[in-house]
Motif scaffolding. Structure first.
Motif, PDB file in Angstrom:
ATOM      1  N   ASN A 199      30.862 -18.562 -28.754  1.00  0.00           N
ATOM      2  CA  ASN A 199      30.876 -18.851 -30.189  1.00  0.00           C
ATOM      3  C   ASN A 199      32.254 -19.199 -30.738  1.00  0.00           C
ATOM      4  O   ASN A 199      32.381 -20.058 -31.594  1.00  0.00           O
ATOM      5  N   HIS A 200      33.282 -18.509 -30.283  1.00  0.00           N
ATOM      6  CA  HIS A 200      34.621 -18.730 -30.840  1.00  0.00           C
ATOM      7  C   HIS A 200      35.633 -19.082 -29.756  1.00  0.00           C
ATOM      8  O   HIS A 200      36.820 -18.808 -29.895  1.00  0.00           O
ATOM      9  N   ASN A 238      35.756 -25.928 -31.668  1.00  0.00           N
ATOM     10  CA  ASN A 238      35.733 -24.578 -32.218  1.00  0.00           C
ATOM     11  C   ASN A 238      36.369 -24.514 -33.599  1.00  0.00           C
ATOM     12  O   ASN A 238      35.867 -23.840 -34.500  1.00  0.00           O
ATOM     13  N   THR A 239      37.481 -25.215 -33.770  1.00  0.00           N
ATOM     14  CA  THR A 239      38.166 -25.201 -35.062  1.00  0.00           C
ATOM     15  C   THR A 239      37.277 -25.782 -36.154  1.00  0.00           C
ATOM     16  O   THR A 239      37.200 -25.247 -37.267  1.00  0.00           O
ATOM     17  N   ASP A 242      34.414 -23.182 -36.890  1.00  0.00           N
ATOM     18  CA  ASP A 242      34.874 -21.964 -37.547  1.00  0.00           C
ATOM     19  C   ASP A 242      35.320 -22.220 -38.979  1.00  0.00           C
ATOM     20  O   ASP A 242      35.246 -21.321 -39.824  1.00  0.00           O
ATOM     21  N   ARG A 243      35.773 -23.427 -39.256  1.00  0.00           N
ATOM     22  CA  ARG A 243      36.229 -23.765 -40.607  1.00  0.00           C
ATOM     23  C   ARG A 243      35.088 -23.639 -41.610  1.00  0.00           C
ATOM     24  O   ARG A 243      35.306 -23.326 -42.780  1.00  0.00           O
ATOM     25  N   ASP A 246      30.467 -18.995 -39.720  1.00  0.00           N
ATOM     26  CA  ASP A 246      29.755 -18.801 -38.462  1.00  0.00           C
ATOM     27  C   ASP A 246      28.275 -19.160 -38.524  1.00  0.00           C
ATOM     28  O   ASP A 246      27.669 -19.468 -37.495  1.00  0.00           O
ATOM     29  N   ASN A 269      34.898 -12.384 -28.857  1.00  0.00           N
ATOM     30  CA  ASN A 269      34.874 -13.751 -29.379  1.00  0.00           C
ATOM     31  C   ASN A 269      33.447 -14.274 -29.519  1.00  0.00           C
ATOM     32  O   ASN A 269      33.212 -15.286 -30.176  1.00  0.00           O
TER      33      ASN A 269
END
Length: 332
Positions: A199-200, A238-239, A242-243, A246, A269
């Motif tokens: 996920n992260h 990912n960025t 996440d911005r 979730d 994570n």
């Protein structure tokens, strides 16, 4: 939902079980597996459940486009008890047969319509899910639409492993039509259940951190595929995800992680934070079954983890997890 752990078995019994599982897996690998090729879109009988990750890996290597047992019956119609088809999304550098030969028949026998695509790779190549994750997400969007059209269902539930439970479905939900934030009742997905989901971002126990810091992710991706770089901590994929937070409104998320994960590290994570009108359950496997030794690969062949999956799909009929030994790389 009931996840009550049972009293751990005596150490001698655990050792015997682990030894038996190991011997069985080694024997199976040594003897080989007869069988005929199965078409990628064709159903296979639900009864032929695979008991271990090594057996499924070998079968999936020899028959890389085969459906896992119980999956891809395009004539299946959902029942009132299980109105949403379940779509299984495999991990990076695997395929549907490798990943889902234990869970797929369990779901089929429980009365679900089960679908398991091979995505992010060419036909005939065993190791799929290597393409740029947004490209694979568009592929999954088309597949889910096909499932909905074929079954007449309004929504599906997604169950994924690693990439298939993490950044891939999250990208699909947010950017490729899987959800409708303005009207969540029109979402195409009701539940997302991730086994060891990326996920992260991942560090691969430090290896990914090293390749990132040395600027080697593009080079590694020439061999492992763009999905490798996409899943490293700090990647553009990912960025971007996440911005925006979730979760998506109207989706019920479940994360099932193991403390012994060696790929999506650190394992926390994997956890999600619930945003508006979404539900999240973050579960650490060892909090329920302390003796469970599954890591990133074997969690898809871990009967303890798979019972949690079944509970998450149908919380109204959840069953207690009767903890069994699950060994690294093998499952149980």
């Amino acid at each position: 939902m009931s996840h009550r752990p049972v009293r751990p078995a005596p150490r001698s019994r655990l050792i015997r079980r682990w030894a038996t599982a190991t011997v069985s897996a080694v024997t199976a690998l040594a003897l080989g597996f007869p069988g005929t090729s199965v078409a990628a879109d064709g159903p296979t009988p639900p009864g032929a459940a695979t008991a271990s990750a090594p057996e499924a890996f070998l079968r999936g290597t020899l028959q890389p486009d085969a459906s896992p047992p119980g999956a891809n019956d395009w004539k299946c119609r959902p029942t009132a008890a299980h109105p949403r088809p379940v779509v299984l999304l495999h991990a990076t550098l695997t395929n549907a047969h490798m990943n889902w030969s234990m869970l797929s028949p369990l779901l089929k026998e429980a009365g679900y319509c089960v679908f398991a695509p091979n995505y992010g790779g060419r036909p005939g190549v065993p190791f799929k899910a290597t393409r740029h994750i947004p490209d694979s997400a568009r592929e999954i969007a088309r597949y889910v639409d096909r499932v909905l059209d074929a079954t007449g269902a309004r929504q599906v539930d997604l169950v994924g492993h690693s990439q298939g439970g993490g950044v891939l479905p999250r990208w699909y939900l947010r950017f490729e039509g899987g959800t409708n934030p303005a009207k969540p009742s029109r979402n195409k997905v009701r539940r997302l259940i991730g086994l060891a989901p990326s996920n992260h971002g991942a560090t691969l126990s430090g290896l990914g951190t090293l390749t990132t810091e040395l600027g080697l992710n593009p080079t590694v991706s020439l061999v492992a595929g763009q999905a490798y770089a996409d899943q490293m901590v700090g990647s553009e994929v990912n960025t971007t995800l996440d911005r925006g937070g979730d979760t998506q409104p109207g989706v019920d998320y479940t994360v099932i992680a193991t403390r012994y994960d060696e790929a999506v590290t650190p394992y926390r994570n994997q956890f999600l934070k619930a945003g508006p009108r979404a539900k999240v359950r973050n579960i650490t496997l060892q909090d329920i079954c302390p003796q469970d030794l599954s890591e990133h690969i074997s969690i898809a062949y871990d009967s303890n983890a798979l019972q949690i999956v079944l509970n998450a799909l149908d919380p109204a009929h959840a069953r207690s997890v009767h903890c069994r030994l699950s060994a690294p790389l093998i499952g149980g």
